[in-house]
Design a protein around this motif. Structure first.
Motif, PDB file in Angstrom:
ATOM      1  N   LYS A  28      48.186  34.361  86.511  1.00  0.00           N
ATOM      2  CA  LYS A  28      47.050  34.825  85.709  1.00  0.00           C
ATOM      3  C   LYS A  28      46.281  35.889  86.486  1.00  0.00           C
ATOM      4  O   LYS A  28      46.275  35.898  87.714  1.00  0.00           O
ATOM      5  CB  LYS A  28      46.151  33.651  85.341  1.00  0.00           C
ATOM      6  CG  LYS A  28      46.882  32.604  84.505  1.00  0.00           C
ATOM      7  CD  LYS A  28      46.013  31.405  84.191  1.00  0.00           C
ATOM      8  CE  LYS A  28      46.805  30.382  83.386  1.00  0.00           C
ATOM      9  NZ  LYS A  28      46.021  29.168  83.079  1.00  0.00           N
ATOM     10  N   GLY A  32      37.324  36.449  87.344  1.00  0.00           N
ATOM     11  CA  GLY A  32      36.119  35.677  87.049  1.00  0.00           C
ATOM     12  C   GLY A  32      36.238  34.852  85.787  1.00  0.00           C
ATOM     13  O   GLY A  32      37.096  35.082  84.936  1.00  0.00           O
ATOM     14  N   THR A  33      35.362  33.854  85.661  1.00  0.00           N
ATOM     15  CA  THR A  33      35.368  32.953  84.512  1.00  0.00           C
ATOM     16  C   THR A  33      34.695  33.609  83.319  1.00  0.00           C
ATOM     17  O   THR A  33      33.561  34.088  83.417  1.00  0.00           O
ATOM     18  CB  THR A  33      34.638  31.639  84.857  1.00  0.00           C
ATOM     19  OG1 THR A  33      35.275  31.041  85.990  1.00  0.00           O
ATOM     20  CG2 THR A  33      34.668  30.674  83.682  1.00  0.00           C
ATOM     21  N   LYS A  34      35.420  33.628  82.192  1.00  0.00           N
ATOM     22  CA  LYS A  34      34.878  34.220  80.963  1.00  0.00           C
ATOM     23  C   LYS A  34      34.658  33.168  79.876  1.00  0.00           C
ATOM     24  O   LYS A  34      33.637  33.141  79.217  1.00  0.00           O
ATOM     25  CB  LYS A  34      35.800  35.339  80.470  1.00  0.00           C
ATOM     26  CG  LYS A  34      35.891  36.501  81.471  1.00  0.00           C
ATOM     27  CD  LYS A  34      36.810  37.585  81.007  1.00  0.00           C
ATOM     28  CE  LYS A  34      36.794  38.763  81.982  1.00  0.00           C
ATOM     29  NZ  LYS A  34      37.225  38.401  83.343  1.00  0.00           N
ATOM     30  N   LYS A  35      35.631  32.298  79.668  1.00  0.00           N
ATOM     31  CA  LYS A  35      35.477  31.177  78.739  1.00  0.00           C
ATOM     32  C   LYS A  35      35.616  29.892  79.530  1.00  0.00           C
ATOM     33  O   LYS A  35      36.534  29.740  80.320  1.00  0.00           O
ATOM     34  CB  LYS A  35      36.531  31.255  77.634  1.00  0.00           C
ATOM     35  CG  LYS A  35      36.351  32.431  76.688  1.00  0.00           C
ATOM     36  CD  LYS A  35      37.375  32.393  75.558  1.00  0.00           C
ATOM     37  CE  LYS A  35      37.174  33.566  74.606  1.00  0.00           C
ATOM     38  NZ  LYS A  35      38.157  33.544  73.490  1.00  0.00           N
ATOM     39  N   PHE A  36      34.708  28.973  79.284  1.00  0.00           N
ATOM     40  CA  PHE A  36      34.676  27.778  80.130  1.00  0.00           C
ATOM     41  C   PHE A  36      34.446  26.526  79.294  1.00  0.00           C
ATOM     42  O   PHE A  36      33.611  26.518  78.378  1.00  0.00           O
ATOM     43  CB  PHE A  36      33.555  27.907  81.170  1.00  0.00           C
ATOM     44  CG  PHE A  36      33.360  26.675  82.011  1.00  0.00           C
ATOM     45  CD1 PHE A  36      34.230  26.385  83.055  1.00  0.00           C
ATOM     46  CD2 PHE A  36      32.325  25.794  81.750  1.00  0.00           C
ATOM     47  CE1 PHE A  36      34.059  25.250  83.828  1.00  0.00           C
ATOM     48  CE2 PHE A  36      32.138  24.654  82.518  1.00  0.00           C
ATOM     49  CZ  PHE A  36      33.015  24.385  83.565  1.00  0.00           C
ATOM     50  N   THR A  37      35.205  25.501  79.613  1.00  0.00           N
ATOM     51  CA  THR A  37      34.981  24.169  79.060  1.00  0.00           C
ATOM     52  C   THR A  37      35.021  23.185  80.209  1.00  0.00           C
ATOM     53  O   THR A  37      35.951  23.209  81.024  1.00  0.00           O
ATOM     54  CB  THR A  37      36.047  23.799  78.015  1.00  0.00           C
ATOM     55  OG1 THR A  37      36.003  24.744  76.947  1.00  0.00           O
ATOM     56  CG2 THR A  37      35.790  22.409  77.455  1.00  0.00           C
ATOM     57  N   SER A  38      34.018  22.343  80.307  1.00  0.00           N
ATOM     58  CA  SER A  38      33.917  21.395  81.401  1.00  0.00           C
ATOM     59  C   SER A  38      35.048  20.370  81.338  1.00  0.00           C
ATOM     60  O   SER A  38      35.641  20.135  80.280  1.00  0.00           O
ATOM     61  CB  SER A  38      32.563  20.686  81.330  1.00  0.00           C
ATOM     62  OG  SER A  38      32.532  19.567  82.192  1.00  0.00           O
ATOM     63  N   LYS A  43      31.485  21.888  75.801  1.00  0.00           N
ATOM     64  CA  LYS A  43      31.278  23.312  76.020  1.00  0.00           C
ATOM     65  C   LYS A  43      29.854  23.548  76.532  1.00  0.00           C
ATOM     66  O   LYS A  43      28.958  22.743  76.247  1.00  0.00           O
ATOM     67  CB  LYS A  43      31.505  24.098  74.726  1.00  0.00           C
ATOM     68  CG  LYS A  43      32.949  24.088  74.255  1.00  0.00           C
ATOM     69  CD  LYS A  43      33.118  24.913  72.985  1.00  0.00           C
ATOM     70  CE  LYS A  43      34.575  24.914  72.535  1.00  0.00           C
ATOM     71  NZ  LYS A  43      34.758  25.709  71.292  1.00  0.00           N
TER      72      LYS A  43
END
Length: 537
Positions: A28, A32-38, A43
């Motif tokens: 990948k 950096g983090t763009k979409k995040f789910t714990s 969310k």
């Protein structure tokens, strides 16, 4: 044929190994983090959840502050050590990003500070009598027994000198100014956000002694702020999208949207900012580190050949020939009188030398730390009352430190939260018992070594005579050094200095309680590094 098969199998095995180690089609790009789910499955900021977080803040400087991108550089001298101090040999250091003042703090800005103290803590009130007077600059630093000088009466107060650097301020006073500035800038930012009404200062009740706003109260959600803090607006700005009061209380982030704390720059930060190396490079290569004196002459027009910085040209020559002035300033000058360096920072090579945060030692211990080096750490914690609430500074029980001229400077203003030092780390590896010769003879560290200091420096002691005058006592014991835990690093040249001191690598020290007519200061703030930002220059 067998050899060919062996090579083919070897190549196939290597391919499978790389694939199993992540070298195949699952790579990948990163960035950096763009979409995040714990990992919990929720969310961010789900209105039905219990956890909320604010938006990421972009690095944004407060007015008058310059962003300095972090990086690595060679700290120290680039020319012969003619003074033979041997305290600034070259060493490699890393600095993280920070903000630094575009100019030194001016008379105008420091008068804002002392006027606020006089307004909120009037010296006519016996509880506050030493707060205002202890913060005032020592204007007597201009006096010379063999020189006529009227600056003692005019320099700090006269509007003509509003934008000249404030002098006569000790390191202790400069540190208190930084604390005060942190409170005032955050107070103004909360007004800008609509959390505090802009007519706040129109009501005298908000600004009397311990009732004044400070950041301690805001972070702790102190009930004293309820009278003038807009709770509804605070809820809107928080981004917490729930009406559940318990969830709101659990998620309230008291630091979101606030102005970063002001402080004095560290020695390594000051030198890095003065050099401005991030503009003196091509891609990832610095183009050299030349003596700064070679860069200070004008290149064209009326300034061609003239020194564009304020320093002493030679014995009896502070400004040049009358009618053909060189730097044109016999003493200090306007903080923006001369061109800035490549980063847009003024006055790093002359005008006034500057206090830095560091405690001085002859050797910088890069073996112990080569990242954001700083000597002077004294971790503190907030004191609590028996009921668990934070203990505030009481006007009747204030603590003071003594300035060299006998005045007292407050440790904490009334209404702020009282703090205590957890550990004094100023002597670490250079001054404590383990760094002394005695430690090499088999002696063990015990409780008797807690106050040990290998630097035998003069001790400061004052007495009050029968007329109420504070008098400094002379230390008659034999002493071997001036180095102690109360001497601070001074960087840069001044109007009184020759070109030798203009090199950012030079370092000297002065007692933190003393003030001088050639030393000022500027402020700094922490900043977040901008990841992977690359330019040719």
């Amino acid at each position: 044929m067998k050899k060919l098969k062996f090579i083919s199998l070897l190549a196939l095995g290597a391919t499978l190994l790389l694939t199993s180690c992540g070298g195949g089609g699952n790579v990948k790009s990163g960035g950096g983090t763009k979409k995040f789910t714990s990992k919990t499955g929720w969310k961010p900021n789900d209105t039905k959840g219990w956890f909320f977080t604010g938006k990421k803040q972009k690095p944004k400087g407060w007015p008058g502050m310059v962003y300095v991108d972090g990086g690595t550089f060679t700290m120290g001298l680039v020319k012969d050590d003619v003074m033979h101090d041997w305290n600034n040999t070259p060493r490699r250091m890393q600095v993280s990003a920070f903000f630094i003042g575009e100019t030194e703090i001016t008379n105008y800005e420091y008068r804002e500070y002392v006027t606020w103290l006089k307004f909120v803590f009037p010296p006519s009130d016996q509880s506050f009598k030493n707060i205002y007077t202890g913060a005032l600059p020592d204007t007597l630093v201009w006096n010379n027994k063999l020189s006529r000088n009227d600056y003692a009466e005019t320099y700090f107060r006269a509007p003509e000198y509003d934008y000249y650097p404030v002098v006569g301020v000790s390191w202790q006073q400069a540190s208190r100014y930084c604390d005060w500035l942190t409170d005032r800038t955050n107070e103004k930012e909360l007004m800008n956000q609509g959390l505090i009404d802009k007519s706040y200062y129109a009501n005298d009740g908000n600004n009397q002694g311990p009732n004044a706003f400070n950041l301690d109260k805001y972070k702790a959600n102190d009930p004293e702020l309820d009278a003038y803090l807009n709770k509804q607006r605070q809820q809107q700005k928080s981004g917490i999208k729930t009406s559940n009061a318990r969830i709101q209380a659990a998620n309230r982030n008291a630091t979101a949207g606030l102005v970063t704390k002001f402080r004095l720059p560290t020695e390594v930060e000051w030198e890095y900012a003065a050099l401005g190396l991030q503009k003196n490079r091509e891609y990832n290569n610095y183009l050299g580190k030349e003596p700064e004196i070679e860069k200070l002459r004008g290149k064209k027009g009326k300034n061609r050949g003239m020194y564009l910085e304020n320093f002493k040209q030679g014995r009896g020559d502070y400004s040049g020939v009358g009618g053909w002035n060189n730097d044109g300033a016999p003493t200090t000058a306007d903080v923006r009188q001369y061109p800035s360096n490549d980063l847009g920072i003024y006055g790093m090579y002359g005008n006034v030398a500057e206090w830095t945060a560091d405690v001085y030692r002859p050797i910088i211990d890069e073996e112990a730390s080569d990242f954001n080096y700083y000597r002077g750490n004294m971790p503190q914690q907030t004191v609590k009352n028996a009921d668990g609430t934070y203990k505030k500074v009481d006007p009747k029980d204030m603590k003071f430190e003594r300035l060299a001229d006998g005045r007292e400077i407050y440790k904490g203003l009334p209404g702020t939260y009282e703090r205590k030092t957890v550990e004094d780390q100023r002597n670490y590896r250079d001054g404590d018992f383990m760094s002394s010769l005695e430690a090499g003879y088999g002696k063990e560290v015990d409780s008797s070594m807690a106050e040990y200091n290998m630097y035998n420096s003069p001790k400061t002691q004052f007495i009050v005579d029968d007329k109420g005058r504070v008098i400094l006592q002379k230390d008659n014991k034999p002493r071997t050094t001036k180095v102690s835990n109360t001497v601070r690093v001074v960087k840069g040249g001044s109007w009184m200095d020759t070109a030798y001191w203009l090199d950012p690598g030079q370092r000297r020290f002065k007692e933190e309680s003393k003030s001088f007519g050639w030393i000022g200061f500027r402020v700094a703030q922490d900043a977040r590094d901008t990841n992977n930002k690359r330019t040719k220059r």
